[in-house]
Scaffold this motif. Sequence first.
Motif, short mmCIF file in Angstrom:
data_model
loop_
_atom_site.label_atom_id
_atom_site.label_comp_id
_atom_site.label_asym_id
_atom_site.label_seq_id
_atom_site.Cartn_x
_atom_site.Cartn_y
_atom_site.Cartn_z
N ASP A 1 40.09 29.53 40.49
CA ASP A 1 39.74 29.82 41.89
C ASP A 1 40.97 30.34 42.63
N PRO A 2 40.98 31.63 43.00
CA PRO A 2 42.18 32.18 43.65
C PRO A 2 42.45 31.55 45.01
N SER A 3 41.41 31.02 45.65
CA SER A 3 41.65 30.48 47.00
C SER A 3 42.45 29.17 46.94
N ALA A 4 42.51 28.55 45.73
CA ALA A 4 43.26 27.31 45.60
C ALA A 4 44.67 27.55 45.08
N LEU A 5 44.99 28.82 44.78
CA LEU A 5 46.26 29.13 44.13
C LEU A 5 47.42 29.08 45.12
N LYS A 6 48.57 28.56 44.68
CA LYS A 6 49.78 28.53 45.51
C LYS A 6 50.99 28.97 44.67
N ILE A 7 51.98 29.52 45.37
CA ILE A 7 53.24 29.83 44.69
C ILE A 7 53.82 28.53 44.14
N GLY A 8 54.31 28.56 42.90
CA GLY A 8 54.88 27.36 42.28
C GLY A 8 53.89 26.63 41.39
N ASP A 9 52.59 26.92 41.51
CA ASP A 9 51.59 26.27 40.66
C ASP A 9 51.84 26.59 39.18
N GLU A 10 51.51 25.63 38.33
CA GLU A 10 51.61 25.91 36.90
C GLU A 10 50.35 26.63 36.42
N VAL B 1 53.71 30.15 39.14
CA VAL B 1 53.32 31.30 39.95
C VAL B 1 54.49 31.74 40.85
N TRP B 2 54.92 32.99 40.67
CA TRP B 2 55.99 33.56 41.50
C TRP B 2 55.38 34.16 42.77
N SER B 3 54.23 34.82 42.58
CA SER B 3 53.45 35.33 43.71
C SER B 3 52.11 35.79 43.17
N PHE B 4 51.19 36.12 44.07
CA PHE B 4 49.87 36.59 43.62
C PHE B 4 49.19 37.33 44.77
N SER B 5 48.17 38.10 44.41
CA SER B 5 47.37 38.79 45.43
C SER B 5 45.93 38.84 44.98
N VAL B 6 45.03 38.68 45.94
CA VAL B 6 43.61 38.85 45.64
C VAL B 6 43.19 40.22 46.17
N ASN B 7 42.71 41.06 45.26
CA ASN B 7 42.29 42.40 45.66
C ASN B 7 40.82 42.41 46.05
N HIS B 8 40.55 43.01 47.21
CA HIS B 8 39.19 43.02 47.73
C HIS B 8 38.49 44.36 47.55
N TYR B 9 39.19 45.30 46.97
CA TYR B 9 38.57 46.58 46.64
C TYR B 9 38.82 46.87 45.16
N ASP B 10 37.88 47.55 44.52
CA ASP B 10 38.06 47.90 43.11
C ASP B 10 39.24 48.85 42.98
N ALA B 11 40.08 48.61 41.99
CA ALA B 11 41.12 49.59 41.66
C ALA B 11 40.44 50.81 41.05
N PRO B 12 41.08 51.98 41.15
CA PRO B 12 40.48 53.17 40.55
C PRO B 12 40.50 53.10 39.02
N ALA B 13 39.71 53.96 38.37
CA ALA B 13 39.74 54.08 36.91
C ALA B 13 41.17 54.39 36.48
N PRO B 14 41.60 53.89 35.33
CA PRO B 14 40.82 53.29 34.24
C PRO B 14 40.51 51.80 34.40
N PHE B 15 40.71 51.20 35.56
CA PHE B 15 40.30 49.80 35.75
C PHE B 15 38.80 49.71 35.61
N THR B 16 38.31 48.64 34.95
CA THR B 16 36.87 48.53 34.73
C THR B 16 36.27 47.32 35.42
N GLY B 17 37.13 46.52 36.09
CA GLY B 17 36.63 45.29 36.72
C GLY B 17 36.04 45.53 38.09
N LYS B 18 35.64 44.42 38.72
CA LYS B 18 35.04 44.47 40.05
C LYS B 18 35.80 43.53 40.98
N ALA B 19 35.98 43.96 42.21
CA ALA B 19 36.60 43.09 43.22
C ALA B 19 35.58 42.03 43.62
N PRO B 20 36.03 40.85 44.08
CA PRO B 20 37.44 40.48 44.16
C PRO B 20 38.02 40.05 42.82
#
Lengths: 130, 396
Positions: A99-108, A56-75
Amino acid sequence: MTVPAIDGWFTDSALLGTRCGSCGSYFFPPERAFCRNPACGSAELEETELSSTGKVWSFSVNHYDAPAPFTGKAPYAVVAVELTEEQIVVLGQLSATSDPSALKIGDEVSLVVEELSEGSEEVVWKWRTT
Amino acid sequence: MANDVAVLGVGMHPWGKWGKPFVEYGVAAARSALDDAGISWRDVEFIAGGETIRNGYAGYVAGATFAQALGWTGVPVATTYAACAAGATAIDIARTRILAGLCDVALVVGADTTPKGFLAPTWGDNPSDPDWRRFRLLGATNPTYFALYARRRMELCGATEEDFARVKVKNSKHGLNNPNARYKKEYTVDEVLTSPMVSDPLRLLQICATSDGGAAVVLASMEYAKRHGVADPVRVSAVSTVTPTFPNTVIEMPNFSTDSAATVAQPELGFRDAIAAAAYEQAGLGPEDLSVAEVYDLSSALELDWYENIGLCKAGEAEKLIRDGDTTIGGRIPVNPSGGLACFGEAVPAQAIAQVCELVWQLRGQAEGRQVEGANVGLSINQGLFGHGSSVIVTR
């Protein structure tokens, strides 16, 4: 029956990139026409499966739905993953099973192919914690 | 310097969410800049417009759209598109024509009317568009990319959420007295840190909004300025519009990946460093010469990255600058005295021009309520989607 959300970018178990037959540079998404190394420019690009694990180089947890054409749901989380051999950083969603809350930079993390969003017939590559 | 051009006039239409056609903001800003320059639209020998992609065909041909609205005069026109860097490329083409002797005085205009919420793909349901693909396959909004950089900064440099909040607090204070700013409210660290989480670790008050607005500058040859009775104008001494060098190893909007560094060594300077380096080289100046900077705080965390990219401190030391108040007005090197994107939100093709307007007011000593005392060298910097550098150095 599932269909890839995009053609020619991944198999059941790996990302599909290309590698320059002349200078060896890797490309993802697959570069099909010419090598983008300005000192090369060769047209000999060969399809190749990229490493299916990385760090993992970096990551972000999104708390709002991205606009279309994204079809998923936050988070939902987006992860940037460093592939050692290819020396490239590739984005992907975090697997619904991680589980994103357990994720860290450098994790495999390792590659997995999952439904694009819940209930979708389309599948896409994602990254899963190991 | 031989490659200087004079800034005869600057003008803006206030930023906001006014819901009017972008042309009105552009024309208001242009008229204001022409008044400031003390010349008529009919004196203008070249017009450059920054393109907006969210306002139909009129936006694609913004230069001509503004020329028509100001009244056709037969003036030669160009429109540039470089995403967030569109304003800088418009300034560069106007400057280049003046330096080439093809005209003496040019008008540069950028304006935008923006939709509410996240910026989304512009060209509809088009799977061949990389911008469409990143939303479809990843849900990677613009703040997602800002958040990747922010978390990386926390990991590598020990930045904290409080540090990011301090940037917002500083900028919110700077913008209080700026008549063109959209948000004029002073925030506390606590308020920032209790605003809704958007793209972890970035919260709502740490991410810039999208705004309506317009900005314009009138550029002229040094000779023309002298003939016009302006002996000591603020000058544009550098415009950097560089692209990255392969392999670009930092993930950038709207890409899915970096270049591979497997066979070619990374360039000595990363892309953002290279944008500033090219501007400094052109101007024959260095970071130690700066009195003020306007940097693109798309997120409050990104402002800290820019401190290092423009050489205000070494890599990993930006947190100390914000904590010590060095970049606050009155500090060693004030950054974003206008209030930055934190107080403006982004009006894409106008923003790089607005940065230059602010620097010109600073160098003239006209930045009422936010003046950096004795400012004589200013640098603006930003980066446009798909690899567009944007940096302008003004001197007096």
